[in-house]
Design a protein around this motif. Structure first.
Motif, PDB file in Angstrom:
ATOM      1  N   UNK A   1       0.792  -1.386   0.017  1.00 21.79           N
ATOM      2  CA  UNK A   1      -0.024  -0.008  -0.208  1.00 21.79           C
ATOM      3  C   UNK A   1       1.008   1.247   0.083  1.00 21.79           C
ATOM      4  N   UNK A   2       0.515   2.230  -0.998  1.00 22.94           N
ATOM      5  CA  UNK A   2       1.364   3.303  -1.110  1.00 22.94           C
ATOM      6  C   UNK A   2       0.943   4.569  -0.183  1.00 22.94           C
ATOM      7  N   UNK A   3       1.696   4.603   1.040  1.00 25.68           N
ATOM      8  CA  UNK A   3       1.205   5.507   2.196  1.00 25.68           C
ATOM      9  C   UNK A   3       1.264   7.021   1.668  1.00 25.68           C
ATOM     10  N   UNK A   4       2.048   7.323   0.928  1.00 27.58           N
ATOM     11  CA  UNK A   4       2.186   8.517   0.197  1.00 27.58           C
ATOM     12  C   UNK A   4       0.946   8.983  -0.243  1.00 27.58           C
ATOM     13  N   UNK A   5       0.263   8.130  -1.222  1.00 19.69           N
ATOM     14  CA  UNK A   5      -1.078   8.516  -1.865  1.00 19.69           C
ATOM     15  C   UNK A   5      -2.100   8.607  -0.877  1.00 19.69           C
ATOM     16  N   UNK A   6      -2.019   7.687   0.036  1.00 26.07           N
ATOM     17  CA  UNK A   6      -3.108   7.691   1.038  1.00 26.07           C
ATOM     18  C   UNK A   6      -3.178   9.040   1.780  1.00 26.07           C
ATOM     19  N   UNK A   7      -1.821   9.463   2.192  1.00 29.76           N
ATOM     20  CA  UNK A   7      -1.611  10.781   2.802  1.00 29.76           C
ATOM     21  C   UNK A   7      -2.224  11.927   1.891  1.00 29.76           C
ATOM     22  N   UNK A   8      -1.666  11.812   0.648  1.00 33.23           N
ATOM     23  CA  UNK A   8      -2.488  13.004  -0.257  1.00 33.23           C
ATOM     24  C   UNK A   8      -3.702  12.858  -0.515  1.00 33.23           C
ATOM     25  N   UNK A   9      -4.573  11.811  -0.558  1.00 34.81           N
ATOM     26  CA  UNK A   9      -5.966  11.593  -0.450  1.00 34.81           C
ATOM     27  C   UNK A   9      -6.400  12.406   0.556  1.00 34.81           C
ATOM     28  N   UNK A  10      -5.893  11.875   1.852  1.00 32.58           N
ATOM     29  CA  UNK A  10      -6.542  12.428   3.257  1.00 32.58           C
ATOM     30  C   UNK A  10      -6.398  13.763   3.144  1.00 32.58           C
ATOM     31  N   UNK A  11      -5.312  14.348   2.913  1.00 32.36           N
ATOM     32  CA  UNK A  11      -5.072  15.803   3.081  1.00 32.36           C
ATOM     33  C   UNK A  11      -5.881  16.450   2.149  1.00 32.36           C
ATOM     34  N   UNK A  12      -6.203  16.132   0.877  1.00 31.64           N
ATOM     35  CA  UNK A  12      -7.088  16.941  -0.116  1.00 31.64           C
ATOM     36  C   UNK A  12      -8.564  16.757   0.680  1.00 31.64           C
ATOM     37  N   UNK A  13      -8.936  15.586   0.879  1.00 31.48           N
ATOM     38  CA  UNK A  13     -10.292  15.427   1.345  1.00 31.48           C
ATOM     39  C   UNK A  13     -10.689  16.219   2.726  1.00 31.48           C
ATOM     40  N   UNK A  14      -9.599  16.337   3.320  1.00 31.66           N
ATOM     41  CA  UNK A  14      -9.711  16.951   4.840  1.00 31.66           C
ATOM     42  C   UNK A  14      -9.597  18.418   4.584  1.00 31.66           C
ATOM     43  N   UNK A  15      -8.960  19.020   3.682  1.00 29.09           N
ATOM     44  CA  UNK A  15      -8.971  20.294   3.141  1.00 29.09           C
ATOM     45  C   UNK A  15     -10.435  20.642   2.580  1.00 29.09           C
ATOM     46  N   UNK A  16     -11.127  19.809   1.889  1.00 25.23           N
ATOM     47  CA  UNK A  16     -12.298  20.109   1.239  1.00 25.23           C
ATOM     48  C   UNK A  16     -13.481  20.081   2.521  1.00 25.23           C
ATOM     49  N   UNK A  17     -13.111  18.950   3.418  1.00 24.74           N
ATOM     50  CA  UNK A  17     -14.133  18.734   4.526  1.00 24.74           C
ATOM     51  C   UNK A  17     -14.007  20.153   5.706  1.00 24.74           C
ATOM     52  N   UNK A  18     -12.823  20.706   5.648  1.00 23.84           N
ATOM     53  CA  UNK A  18     -12.772  21.701   6.606  1.00 23.84           C
ATOM     54  C   UNK A  18     -13.249  23.375   5.922  1.00 23.84           C
ATOM     55  N   UNK A  19     -13.104  23.187   4.453  1.00 23.00           N
ATOM     56  CA  UNK A  19     -13.678  24.480   3.849  1.00 23.00           C
ATOM     57  C   UNK A  19     -15.208  24.573   3.874  1.00 23.00           C
ATOM     58  N   UNK A  20     -15.818  23.433   3.497  1.00 24.74           N
ATOM     59  CA  UNK A  20     -17.070  23.285   3.162  1.00 24.74           C
ATOM     60  C   UNK A  20     -17.906  22.558   4.491  1.00 24.74           C
ATOM     61  N   UNK A  21     -17.197  22.215   5.451  1.00 29.38           N
ATOM     62  CA  UNK A  21     -18.287  21.594   6.416  1.00 29.38           C
ATOM     63  C   UNK A  21     -18.768  20.341   6.050  1.00 29.38           C
ATOM     64  N   UNK A  22     -19.985  20.362   6.690  1.00 27.17           N
ATOM     65  CA  UNK A  22     -20.937  19.090   6.198  1.00 27.17           C
ATOM     66  C   UNK A  22     -21.341  19.325   4.822  1.00 27.17           C
TER      67      UNK A  22
END
Length: 138
Positions: A1-22
């Motif tokens: 499993x490529x941890x850097x890819x998982x980190x990139x996905x989680x980082x981008x999704x977290x940024x979207x969630x933090x910006x838009x909330x629910x």
């Protein structure tokens, strides 16, 4: 499993969630949103395409949206992404393509004492005879 890819996905999704909330699970796109947020939404749309993981992924993202600073919620989101990658054929390739298209995860490190990192919560020293200290106020 490529941890850097998982980190990139989680980082981008977290940024979207933090910006838009629910509202991050909605389908609209604001014209002025930043590239990272657009990427996070695109990744999230792809992650939610599988009905088996949609509900769990949605709950994890909503928890991050409610409290983006809570590292436990981010860890749960990361675990859901990793689980989805192990369960769904083609998902890793799709997410990697989206990340590559955006430039996330690409870094060139070269030269003496070069360093590459995703997150740093401390000191990085690369010179000779360096003395570092961190003052603890209070």
């Amino acid at each position: 499993m490529d941890n850097s890819m998982i980190d990139g996905v989680v980082s981008a999704v977290t940024a979207a969630a933090a910006t838009y909330g629910r509202n991050v699970l909605g389908h609209g796109e604001v014209a002025a949103e930043e590239a990272t947020v657009r990427l996070g939404r695109r990744l999230l749309e792809r992650l939610r395409r599988n009905p088996d993981s949609d509900a769990q992924m949605s709950r994890a993202v909503l928890a991050v949206a409610d409290d983006p600073a809570d590292e436990d919620y981010t860890a749960v989101l990361r675990a859901k992404v990793e689980k989805a990658l192990g369960r769904e054929d083609g998902l890793a390739d799709d997410l990697a393509a989206l990340l590559a298209e955006s430039g996330v995860g690409r870094a060139t490190v070269s030269g003496d004492r070069s360093v590459r990192m995703t997150t740093n919560h401390g000191i990085v020293s690369l010179g000779d005879n360096v003395r570092n200290s961190i003052a603890n106020p209070g």
